[in-house]
Design an enzyme around this catalytic site. Sequence first.
Site, PDB file in Angstrom:
ATOM      1  N   GLY A  38     -12.953  67.971 -47.468  1.00 20.61           N
ATOM      2  CA  GLY A  38     -13.075  68.865 -48.609  1.00 20.61           C
ATOM      3  C   GLY A  38     -11.961  69.878 -48.707  1.00 20.61           C
ATOM      4  O   GLY A  38     -12.002  70.768 -49.551  1.00 20.61           O
TER       5      GLY A  38
ATOM      6  N   PRO B 267     -18.600  56.372 -50.731  1.00 18.91           N
ATOM      7  CA  PRO B 267     -17.697  57.532 -50.838  1.00 18.91           C
ATOM      8  C   PRO B 267     -16.219  57.136 -50.750  1.00 18.91           C
ATOM      9  O   PRO B 267     -15.394  57.634 -51.508  1.00 18.91           O
ATOM     10  CB  PRO B 267     -18.090  58.413 -49.641  1.00 18.91           C
ATOM     11  CG  PRO B 267     -19.430  57.958 -49.231  1.00 18.91           C
ATOM     12  CD  PRO B 267     -19.568  56.533 -49.646  1.00 18.91           C
TER      13      PRO B 267
ATOM     14  N   TYR C  16     -10.943  56.006 -53.432  1.00 19.05           N
ATOM     15  CA  TYR C  16      -9.787  55.160 -53.757  1.00 19.05           C
ATOM     16  C   TYR C  16      -9.747  54.775 -55.230  1.00 19.05           C
ATOM     17  O   TYR C  16      -8.687  54.758 -55.852  1.00 19.05           O
ATOM     18  CB  TYR C  16      -9.799  53.891 -52.897  1.00 19.05           C
ATOM     19  CG  TYR C  16      -9.564  54.146 -51.423  1.00 19.05           C
ATOM     20  CD1 TYR C  16     -10.491  53.753 -50.474  1.00 19.05           C
ATOM     21  CD2 TYR C  16      -8.415  54.802 -50.995  1.00 19.05           C
ATOM     22  CE1 TYR C  16     -10.274  53.994 -49.125  1.00 19.05           C
ATOM     23  CE2 TYR C  16      -8.192  55.042 -49.646  1.00 19.05           C
ATOM     24  CZ  TYR C  16      -9.125  54.642 -48.723  1.00 19.05           C
ATOM     25  OH  TYR C  16      -8.907  54.886 -47.393  1.00 19.05           O
TER      26      TYR C  16
END
Lengths: 174, 171
Positions: free
Chosen positions: B102, B135, B140
């Site tokens: 993050g 995720p 991607y």
Amino acid sequence: MEFTIRAATLEDCKDISRMILSRCELAEYEKVSDQVKIAQRDLEQDGFSKNPFFHGIIAEVPEHLKSKEGHTKVGYSLYFYTYSSWKGRAVYMEDLYVMPEFRGKCIGKALMSKVSQLGLAAGCTQLNFTVLDWNKSSLDFYLKLGCWDVTSDLGYHCMRCEGDVLEHLAQGDL
Amino acid sequence: MASFILRKAEPKDVSDILRLIKELAKFEEMEDQVILTEKDLLEDGFGDHPFYHCIVADVPKQHQSADSHVIIGFAMYYFTYDPWIGKLLYLEDFYVMKEFRGFGIGSEILKKLSQMAVRTRCSSMHFIVAEWNKPSIDFYKRRGASDLSLEEGWRLFKIDKQNLLKMTNEE
């Protein structure tokens, strides 16, 4: 059928290029030039300089068994070394091709066996390659040799970032 | 968390690289598949003809992980070849420790890899993703990656050492 398998040399790039293009034509792509960007001189530079990006092996028949157009180099395989973060050294077989008139004579198997030998000699513990899902004869050939389909069994998908996508990533664009 | 640097891995990093490889494998429920050792990583990554290259993400000591690590992310890659389009960059592993996500570290790693791919005249960057890893797939896909298995039908095949030996002995 009589044939030999040997390491490719710079002089073989002309025939390798020929076979790459006929492979593309066989796959019935409308515009070969749209698909194949690599010419003979690229193969020479990329495969036979100090730090090659690939290695090649050639299947050759004696003169009296040459093809209808007079070729004695009738098959090839391109391979390179890769690395598994789980198991270490690996060999990747990028291309395996035998001219249609020379198929069914174990030349393909001999090429693949040679890549395996070279890989084992280099300390590799696995050989990897990709196959298209519609290519049933190839899928059967490989499964019979003891290969397993990682995409099917583990759900691993082959992904690609190319062209504009790669450029945007390099610029930090999302 | 403010700062981190991305740098080329050095021989001293092999212990951290192996730790991160195992963490990623654990997430993929494949931890028992990792047989690679630090010795292998040293020999194969830092000799005359390396089999792989590595970038590591390094944070200052004051930001170290809960278990005192400063190497908190890595990417392992190597160069491959497609005889139709030329050189490619293959991303073998790419991982950032959970507590450091993050902060844009993953994005920076991917950017650095892409820059390297472009600089070395690679046509494309290839990698594999497990279809259940939503995720990662989203990460991607957001960046424009295509799924060759779905779109073009490519399936990855593998032969292990036992079957390789069998094949070579049959010749």
